[in-house]
Scaffold this motif. Structure first.
Motif, PDB file in Angstrom:
ATOM      1  N   ALA A 180      93.608  57.206  -1.877  1.00  0.00           N
ATOM      2  CA  ALA A 180      94.018  58.382  -2.644  1.00  0.00           C
ATOM      3  C   ALA A 180      95.352  58.153  -3.348  1.00  0.00           C
ATOM      4  CB  ALA A 180      94.096  59.606  -1.729  1.00  0.00           C
ATOM      5  N   ARG A 181      96.278  57.482  -2.685  1.00  0.00           N
ATOM      6  CA  ARG A 181      97.563  57.208  -3.309  1.00  0.00           C
ATOM      7  C   ARG A 181      97.400  56.324  -4.544  1.00  0.00           C
ATOM      8  NH1 ARG A 181     100.373  56.142   2.476  1.00  0.00           N
ATOM      9  NH2 ARG A 181     100.997  58.298   2.935  1.00  0.00           N
ATOM     10  N   VAL A 182      96.578  55.295  -4.422  1.00  0.00           N
ATOM     11  CA  VAL A 182      96.328  54.411  -5.568  1.00  0.00           C
ATOM     12  C   VAL A 182      95.679  55.181  -6.710  1.00  0.00           C
ATOM     13  CG1 VAL A 182      94.961  52.430  -6.340  1.00  0.00           C
ATOM     14  CG2 VAL A 182      96.186  52.317  -4.159  1.00  0.00           C
ATOM     15  N   VAL A 183      94.688  55.982  -6.371  1.00  0.00           N
ATOM     16  CA  VAL A 183      93.908  56.688  -7.390  1.00  0.00           C
ATOM     17  C   VAL A 183      94.740  57.765  -8.080  1.00  0.00           C
ATOM     18  CG1 VAL A 183      91.944  58.235  -7.733  1.00  0.00           C
ATOM     19  CG2 VAL A 183      91.693  56.173  -6.339  1.00  0.00           C
ATOM     20  N   ARG A 184      95.481  58.546  -7.320  1.00  0.00           N
ATOM     21  CA  ARG A 184      96.271  59.615  -7.921  1.00  0.00           C
ATOM     22  C   ARG A 184      97.357  59.044  -8.836  1.00  0.00           C
ATOM     23  NH1 ARG A 184      96.318  64.760  -5.985  1.00  0.00           N
ATOM     24  NH2 ARG A 184      98.610  64.870  -5.911  1.00  0.00           N
ATOM     25  N   ALA A 185      97.938  57.919  -8.444  1.00  0.00           N
ATOM     26  CA  ALA A 185      98.923  57.277  -9.320  1.00  0.00           C
ATOM     27  C   ALA A 185      98.262  56.795 -10.609  1.00  0.00           C
ATOM     28  CB  ALA A 185      99.584  56.112  -8.586  1.00  0.00           C
ATOM     29  N   ALA A 186      97.042  56.264 -10.490  1.00  0.00           N
ATOM     30  CA  ALA A 186      96.335  55.801 -11.680  1.00  0.00           C
ATOM     31  C   ALA A 186      95.951  56.958 -12.591  1.00  0.00           C
ATOM     32  CB  ALA A 186      95.083  55.021 -11.265  1.00  0.00           C
ATOM     33  N   LEU A 187      95.551  58.082 -12.013  1.00  0.00           N
ATOM     34  CA  LEU A 187      95.231  59.255 -12.827  1.00  0.00           C
ATOM     35  C   LEU A 187      96.445  59.712 -13.621  1.00  0.00           C
ATOM     36  CD1 LEU A 187      93.141  61.317 -10.229  1.00  0.00           C
ATOM     37  CD2 LEU A 187      92.266  60.302 -12.340  1.00  0.00           C
ATOM     38  N   ALA A 188      97.595  59.787 -12.950  1.00  0.00           N
ATOM     39  CA  ALA A 188      98.804  60.233 -13.634  1.00  0.00           C
ATOM     40  C   ALA A 188      99.195  59.259 -14.732  1.00  0.00           C
ATOM     41  CB  ALA A 188      99.942  60.382 -12.625  1.00  0.00           C
ATOM     42  N   ALA A 189      99.119  57.963 -14.453  1.00  0.00           N
ATOM     43  CA  ALA A 189      99.482  56.961 -15.451  1.00  0.00           C
ATOM     44  C   ALA A 189      98.561  57.004 -16.660  1.00  0.00           C
ATOM     45  CB  ALA A 189      99.455  55.571 -14.821  1.00  0.00           C
ATOM     46  N   ALA A 190      97.321  57.430 -16.457  1.00  0.00           N
ATOM     47  CA  ALA A 190      96.350  57.519 -17.557  1.00  0.00           C
ATOM     48  C   ALA A 190      96.435  58.843 -18.296  1.00  0.00           C
ATOM     49  CB  ALA A 190      94.935  57.319 -17.017  1.00  0.00           C
ATOM     50  N   GLY A 191      97.384  59.703 -17.903  1.00  0.00           N
ATOM     51  CA  GLY A 191      97.559  60.979 -18.589  1.00  0.00           C
ATOM     52  C   GLY A 191      96.648  62.078 -18.107  1.00  0.00           C
TER      53      GLY A 191
ATOM     54  N   GLY B 135      86.761  64.987 -24.130  1.00  0.00           N
ATOM     55  CA  GLY B 135      85.531  64.365 -24.588  1.00  0.00           C
ATOM     56  C   GLY B 135      85.123  63.223 -23.670  1.00  0.00           C
ATOM     57  N   GLY B 136      83.886  62.791 -23.830  1.00  0.00           N
ATOM     58  CA  GLY B 136      83.368  61.723 -22.983  1.00  0.00           C
ATOM     59  C   GLY B 136      84.180  60.452 -23.070  1.00  0.00           C
ATOM     60  N   GLY B 137      84.613  60.095 -24.261  1.00  0.00           N
ATOM     61  CA  GLY B 137      85.408  58.887 -24.425  1.00  0.00           C
ATOM     62  C   GLY B 137      86.740  58.965 -23.705  1.00  0.00           C
ATOM     63  N   GLU B 138      87.369  60.131 -23.733  1.00  0.00           N
ATOM     64  CA  GLU B 138      88.647  60.298 -23.034  1.00  0.00           C
ATOM     65  C   GLU B 138      88.463  60.180 -21.528  1.00  0.00           C
ATOM     66  OE1 GLU B 138      91.454  63.369 -25.145  1.00  0.00           O
ATOM     67  OE2 GLU B 138      89.419  64.174 -25.127  1.00  0.00           O
ATOM     68  N   ARG B 139      87.447  60.825 -21.012  1.00  0.00           N
ATOM     69  CA  ARG B 139      87.187  60.711 -19.575  1.00  0.00           C
ATOM     70  C   ARG B 139      86.870  59.268 -19.201  1.00  0.00           C
ATOM     71  NH1 ARG B 139      82.716  65.079 -18.966  1.00  0.00           N
ATOM     72  NH2 ARG B 139      83.756  66.818 -20.004  1.00  0.00           N
ATOM     73  N   ALA B 140      86.137  58.599 -20.061  1.00  0.00           N
ATOM     74  CA  ALA B 140      85.764  57.210 -19.787  1.00  0.00           C
ATOM     75  C   ALA B 140      87.003  56.338 -19.631  1.00  0.00           C
ATOM     76  CB  ALA B 140      84.873  56.677 -20.907  1.00  0.00           C
ATOM     77  N   SER B 141      87.989  56.533 -20.479  1.00  0.00           N
ATOM     78  CA  SER B 141      89.211  55.728 -20.392  1.00  0.00           C
ATOM     79  C   SER B 141      89.932  55.954 -19.068  1.00  0.00           C
ATOM     80  CB  SER B 141      90.139  56.055 -21.574  1.00  0.00           C
ATOM     81  OG  SER B 141      89.536  55.683 -22.796  1.00  0.00           O
ATOM     82  N   VAL B 142      89.939  57.187 -18.590  1.00  0.00           N
ATOM     83  CA  VAL B 142      90.586  57.489 -17.317  1.00  0.00           C
ATOM     84  C   VAL B 142      89.835  56.824 -16.169  1.00  0.00           C
ATOM     85  CG1 VAL B 142      91.223  59.325 -15.710  1.00  0.00           C
ATOM     86  CG2 VAL B 142      91.567  59.653 -18.168  1.00  0.00           C
ATOM     87  N   LEU B 143      88.516  56.899 -16.179  1.00  0.00           N
ATOM     88  CA  LEU B 143      87.729  56.258 -15.133  1.00  0.00           C
ATOM     89  C   LEU B 143      87.975  54.753 -15.107  1.00  0.00           C
ATOM     90  CD1 LEU B 143      86.373  59.040 -14.930  1.00  0.00           C
ATOM     91  CD2 LEU B 143      84.157  57.882 -14.818  1.00  0.00           C
ATOM     92  N   GLU B 144      88.081  54.150 -16.262  1.00  0.00           N
ATOM     93  CA  GLU B 144      88.347  52.708 -16.308  1.00  0.00           C
ATOM     94  C   GLU B 144      89.737  52.376 -15.785  1.00  0.00           C
ATOM     95  OE1 GLU B 144      85.413  51.624 -20.081  1.00  0.00           O
ATOM     96  OE2 GLU B 144      87.471  52.297 -20.437  1.00  0.00           O
TER      97      GLU B 144
END
Length: 528
Positions: free
Chosen positions: A212-223, A80-89
């Motif tokens: 990319a390293r920073v971002v991919r780590a953040a994506l994984a940490a955000a689930g 959902g939009g809210g879930e994606r929003a949390s990942v972007l943040e």
């Protein structure tokens, strides 16, 4: 090197063939018969290498990275939009936390300076947060309901937008953060529900890998799946990426020649795909007589400030300035030009193209500044042509020169000005400087400029693009390949969405956004 789920180095291979498309970065391609080809950034201040060589991606690696992104698509699109929003943040927070490290790397490859680059990281994280807010508002799904009407013989039809698929993004040379690995194209595609594969720009490969390293780590940490972001490297990888059957759309910021070549590849596929390219723009600025008479010196200073900002390496650089023949504005522009200092261009190739463009330009040289320091430093150059000369050579004089080069065109009267504006090609922006007595003429000028530009600026300069929901950063060809769309602002995500209409489907089988109860509470249009 490709950054994706699969990062194993491929076997050594023979020298790569000459690429179909070269994006024109700073780096050199180092290749040997028994060694893997690499790209490497250079410091524009010194002309010397910066960072370690980065291996290029061969066709097999591009395929592996795209396949990994394709596997990440269903799970991300279903959120959902809210879930994606949390990942972007979460990604935005990670970029802000790594700002100092990233800025230091980028400054070594671009010479854009810590202040500019730090602000650009903030703009990049701000874009992510803007899209997060838009996702929570819910209007991005474009839900429209036309309930059944037996009297009219109309079935129940409900429509909404869905992610288009895996998006290819081409990073730009002049914005190593905001139009690069996790810039506006990537942020908007993620917001739309699409994974992204980025073609790294050769001007800043080390910066791209670090981001990319920073971002991919953040994506994984955000689930979220790390493979929502993949990278491919090397000039030849761009053509491979655009023609890969699992790529559903392309976002490009770069040169007219490179963008046109990729655009043709996208259109020539067995299954043509949308290509959203930002290619080139001269961004005309019109100064009306009253404004010129009242504030000539202020306008000249503002023009030179905009022209030389970032050594002129902005897509919104004011390449054309129209001023009245009468008055002292032309002299004021000449005087301020002579006091300006340039700086290093992003690459040796860009520097060489600037020098060729300014040396062979039609029109008289009005004034020249100084180059300043740096291996690839250039001097600001302003040329002058009267309106008759401009019209006689309009095709040449309306071509973009990337860098701090401008053309001032003097016009004798308003009617002649309006006639000349009709020959302008499409641009990202058009600006008008006017005082109250100029307003009737300003309205006429705006009417001529409006179909030729994506953004109309009043009493301002075009450099600087606000990141906000209402911004439109686009324009008719050759500014972009799709004038109805923008690469900056809230509606940028519409490029990556496609509609589906559901006719007479049971309520329980509809997407939540289209059900009668509207459980997600998204804004909807309902036909009476």
């Amino acid at each position: 090197m490709a950054v994706g789920r699969h990062t194993r180095a491929p076997a050594d291979r023979p020298e790569l063939p000459r690429p179909l498309v070269h994006s024109g970065g700073t780096a050199v391609i180092e290749s040997h018969a028994t060694a893997r080809a690499t790209v490497r950034g250079f410091n524009p201040r010194t002309g010397k290498p910066s960072g370690q060589p980065v291996p290029v991606s061969d066709e097999a690696e591009v395929g592996r990275v795209v396949a990994a992104a394709r596997e990440a698509l269903p799970g991300w699109a279903a959120r959902g939009g809210g879930e994606r929003a949390s990942v972007l943040e979460a990604v935005a927070d990670a970029l802000d936390a790594a700002r100092d490290e990233l800025v230091a790397i980028a400054d070594g490859e671009t010479a854009l300076g810590e202040v500019r680059l730090s602000g650009e990281v903030g703009r990049t994280s701000g874009q992510l947060r803007m899209f997060a807010g838009l996702l929570r508002a819910g209007a991005h799904v474009g839900a429209v309901l036309s309930p059944a009407d037996p009297a009219l013989g109309r079935p129940d039809v409900r429509r909404m937008l869905h992610p288009i698929g895996v998006v290819a993004v081409f990073a730009a040379s002049n914005f190593p953060f905001a139009f690069s690995v996790v810039g506006g194209d990537t942020a908007s595609a993620w917001a739309a529900g699409c994974p992204v594969v980025v073609k790294v720009h050769e001007a800043h490969p080390a910066t791209s890998i670090a981001v990319a390293r920073v971002v991919r780590a953040a994506l994984a940490a955000a689930g979220a799946a790390e493979d929502l972001l993949g990278l491919v490297v090397g000039p030849a990888s761009g053509a491979v990426l655009v023609t890969h059957p699992d790529i559903a759309a392309v976002g490009f910021t770069g040169s007219l020649s490179g963008g046109r070549a990729l655009f043709d590849l996208a259109a020539g596929r067995p299954d043509p795909i949308p290509f959203f390219g930002e290619l080139g723009s001269v961004n005309p600025v019109v100064v009306l007589p009253g404004a010129a008479a009242e504030r000539a010196d202020e306008l000249a200073r503002g023009y030179l400030g905009s022209l030389t900002l970032g050594t002129g390496q902005f897509c919104t650089n004011p390449g054309l300035l129209f001023v009245p023949e009468a008055g002292g504005l032309l002299d004021a522009v000449a005087a301020h030009t002579r006091t300006t200092t340039g700086g290093p261009m992003l690459s040796e190739r860009i520097r060489d193209a600037y020098e060729r463009g300014t040396a062979g330009h039609t029109g008289r040289e009005l004034a020249r500044g100084t180059a300043g320091e740096g291996a690839w430093a250039v001097a600001p150059v302003v040329r002058h042509a009267d309106l008759a000369e401009f019209l006689a050579h309009a095709a040449e004089l309306t071509e973009e020169t990337f860098g701090p080069a401008g053309l001032v065109v003097t016009y004798p009267d308003p009617d002649a000005l309006l006639a000349a504006l009709t020959v302008l090609p499409g641009s990202l922006t058009g600006s008008v400087h006017a005082v109250e007595t100029d307003h009737p003429l300003a309205a006429r000028v705006a009417a001529v400029l409006r179909p030729r530009v994506g953004r109309l600026v009043h009493n301002g300069w075009p450099t600087g693009v606000a990141v906000c929901w209402a911004m439109h950063h686009g324009g008719p060809w050759p500014a972009t390949t799709a004038p109805g769309h923008t690469s900056v602002g809230g509606t940028a995500l519409r490029r990556w969405l496609v509609p589906t209409a559901y006719q007479d489907w049971p309520d329980a089988l509809l997407p939540p956004e289209l059900r009668d109860a509207n459980p997600l509470g998204v804004p909807r249009e309902i036909q009476p």
